[in-house]
Design an enzyme around this catalytic site. Structure first.
Site, PDB file in Angstrom:
ATOM      1  N   ARG A   1       0.831  -1.211   0.000  1.00 20.09           N
ATOM      2  CA  ARG A   1       0.000   0.000   0.000  1.00 20.09           C
ATOM      3  C   ARG A   1       0.862   1.256   0.000  1.00 20.09           C
ATOM      4  O   ARG A   1       2.065   1.195   0.210  1.00 20.09           O
ATOM      5  CB  ARG A   1      -0.859   0.051   1.284  1.00 20.09           C
ATOM      6  CG  ARG A   1      -1.661  -1.186   1.561  1.00 20.09           C
ATOM      7  CD  ARG A   1      -1.342  -1.774   2.952  1.00 20.09           C
ATOM      8  NE  ARG A   1      -1.935  -3.112   3.062  1.00 20.09           N
ATOM      9  CZ  ARG A   1      -3.227  -3.325   3.223  1.00 20.09           C
ATOM     10  NH1 ARG A   1      -4.050  -2.317   3.353  1.00 20.09           N
ATOM     11  NH2 ARG A   1      -3.695  -4.545   3.271  1.00 20.09           N
TER      12      ARG A   1
ATOM     13  N   ASP B   1      -3.190   3.872   4.216  1.00 18.04           N
ATOM     14  CA  ASP B   1      -2.898   2.448   4.385  1.00 18.04           C
ATOM     15  C   ASP B   1      -3.944   1.575   3.698  1.00 18.04           C
ATOM     16  O   ASP B   1      -3.795   0.347   3.662  1.00 18.04           O
ATOM     17  CB  ASP B   1      -2.798   2.088   5.874  1.00 18.04           C
ATOM     18  CG  ASP B   1      -4.057   2.425   6.650  1.00 18.04           C
ATOM     19  OD1 ASP B   1      -4.360   3.616   6.784  1.00 18.04           O
ATOM     20  OD2 ASP B   1      -4.745   1.494   7.114  1.00 18.04           O
TER      21      ASP B   1
ATOM     22  N   ASP C   1      -9.370  -3.340   0.701  1.00 20.21           N
ATOM     23  CA  ASP C   1      -9.848  -3.124   2.066  1.00 20.21           C
ATOM     24  C   ASP C   1     -11.286  -2.606   2.102  1.00 20.21           C
ATOM     25  O   ASP C   1     -11.537  -1.450   2.453  1.00 20.21           O
ATOM     26  CB  ASP C   1      -8.923  -2.172   2.822  1.00 20.21           C
ATOM     27  CG  ASP C   1      -7.577  -2.822   3.129  1.00 20.21           C
ATOM     28  OD1 ASP C   1      -7.472  -4.047   2.993  1.00 20.21           O
ATOM     29  OD2 ASP C   1      -6.633  -2.106   3.503  1.00 20.21           O
TER      30      ASP C   1
END
Length: 517
Positions: free
Chosen positions: A209, A284, A294
């Site tokens: 990331r 992140d 995510d």
């Protein structure tokens, strides 16, 4: 939405035996996959070797045969006990080196310092059908050294949402990670209420990331090791300097940033034009490959609102729909700041960052041109587009159906007009749209068919995900399976599935998602 983005993500299913690619034989057991873990070749401070902590009495709720085929697994392999054992964290991949990675990041615009895989375990990477490698990662497989105060678990509710979301995005052609399996257990997990645990097996070329680079900002030696790893594996074209470009190490850094900027711009343009809100665009949570990653408190908009916030925890609206492009650029600035330690000059990095806006606008306008059924973009189309968003915003019109029904609105406007509480304003806009279409003289049926291929009928609305969750809580994966089938090809109408393309029910207004999962 954008087929180029899907191809670049290396996560689209591929056909065998065509274009010179050798046949990719499917294996009957996940233990036949020969795994490695190139990330484990980085210096040891990049990760912690950490075995997963398996769930008690795990059950395979659903397996994704399409993604399984991408890594060479047959449907038979998904029914073998060893598949459940691997996807529940009971045993590693053959040859894999299970680990949790460290990274840092800005969360809601504030530097959070060290973070890391607090509930994720990277099992290793396996050969993919397209000739590359794909990493398998368990999300929810227990505490790691980076869990901070967390328990390292994921709940069934959020796991179903993530499992479905990645496949919904892939069906739309938006660059994304994928999901291989969903494992559940009766183990209790304590959030606002007591819920049950689950593990999602995620698939991606890499889970590096922006925050991975941020973690080593100002530390040239480990940063160089990370940079070389990412460039050599995923951006090797950046090693070659085109004529007149910046030579040497600085040139490689600039070309790398240039490509990350481009991929990120295309991805966010695709988000915007699909009505998708990520919810937690922390650095992140930004993939270095420009993949959607995510899936936490995300959402596809129902009633359109330009400032729509899908994450109940985002009290300041930092990640609202209309702010996503600017946040993406802000995040890219954070990434670029760390690259100064690699010898790139700040002004040169800033020059590459300034390419984000035109790249985003180009991808955004290309998407909207297709969604409007136009063959070319004209100068006056920007006003038509602004008026469109105002129409949807003022009337809180349904995002997905407003686009979908627009295809036939010029000839048969009634069904489209039903979506607007201000039909006169809608008629005025439609008159402008008809005038714009007339300048191209495109055959109506050709335009309608093209618009249906650009505007999905099915998206993963919150209430559809909620229905799947409620059924899954009873151990039933039937709603997950139905949604997976519809979302793989969201542009084609399926008889008998009208309810999945309908306006959300009244009770859906009470649904909310947050960072608590």
């Amino acid at each position: 939405m954008n087929s180029q983005a899907l191809r670049e993500g290396a996560l689209a299913p591929q056909a065998d035996g065509c274009g010179g690619r050798p046949a990719f034989a499917l294996k009957g057991s996940i233990l036949q996959l020969q795994a490695e873990n190139s990330y484990a070749g980085l210096p040891p401070e990049f990760y912690t070797r950490q075995q997963a902590r398996p769930l008690n009495d795990p059950r395979l709720l659903h397996a994704n045969a399409e993604v399984a085929a991408m890594i060479g697994l047959s449907e038979q392999a998904l029914r073998q006990p060893d598949f459940l054992e691997v996807c529940s964290g009971q045993r590693p991949l053959n040859g894999g080196k299970t680990l949790a990675a460290v990274y840092s990041g800005h969360q809601f615009g504030i530097w959070a310092g060290q973070l890391g895989d607090g509930r994720a375990h990277l099992l290793g990477e396996v050969p993919a059908r397209d000739g590359g490698m794909l990493e398998l990662q368990l999300k929810g497989a227990g505490r790691t050294p980076y869990s901070r105060m967390g328990d390292g678990r994921a709940v069934l509710r959020s796991s179903v949402r993530e499992y479905l979301a990645s496949e919904a995005m892939a069906g739309l052609g938006i660059a994304t990670t994928r999901a291989l399996a969903l494992v559940v257990s009766d183990d209790p997990v304590y959030r606002e209420t007591v819920e049950t645990a689950a593990i999602v097996t995620r698939v991606s070329p890499t889970f590096v990331r922006f925050g991975t680079f941020e973690h080593w900002s100002g530390q040239p030696e480990p940063l160089q090791a990370l940079f070389d790893y990412v460039v050599d594996r995923f951006y090797p074209e950046c090693r070659g300097a085109p004529s007149g470009d910046v030579p040497g190490q600085e040139g490689v850094v600039l070309r790398f940033l240039d490509e990350v900027v481009r991929r990120t711009a295309v991805m966010v343009a695709d988000w915007q034009t699909a009505g998708f809100c990520h919810g937690v665009m922390n650095t992140d949570n930004m993939s270095i490959l420009g993949l959607t990653i995510d899936y936490g408190p995300y959402g596809f908009m129902d009633a359109f609102h330009a400032g729509h916030v899908c994450n109940h925890s985002d009290t300041q609206g930092r990640y609202a729909w209309n702010r996503q492009p600017s946040v993406a650029l802000w995040n890219l600035y954070r990434l670029a700041g760390g690259l100064i330690a690699l010898g790139a000059k700040p002004d040169a990095l800033k020059d590459r960052l300034q390419r984000f806006e035109p790249l985003f606008l180009q991808a955004y306008r290309d998407n909207m041109r297709r969604k409007f059924g136009l063959l070319r973009w004209e100068e006056g189309d920007a006003q038509l587009l602004d008026d469109w968003w105002s129409l949807l915003h003022n009337g809180r019109m349904d995002f997905t159906l407003s686009f979908r029904r627009l295809a036939e609105a010029p000839e048969r406007p009634d069904e489209w007009l039903e979506l607007s509480p201000e039909p006169e304003e809608a008629r005025q806009w439609l008159a402008q749209y008809r005038e714009r279409l007339a300048r191209e003289a495109r055959p109506a049926q050709e335009r309608i068919e093209a618009m249906r291929r650009a505007n999905p009928l099915y998206v993963l609305r919150n209430h559809l995900a909620e229905q799947a969750i409620r059924v899954a809580q009873q151990g039933d994966a039937s709603e997950i399976e139905t949604l997976m089938r519809l979302l793989r090809d969201p542009y084609t109408e399926v008889p008998g599935r009208e309810s999945y393309a309908a306006l959300p029910p009244d009770w859906a207004a009470d649904l909310s998602v947050s960072c608590s999962s």
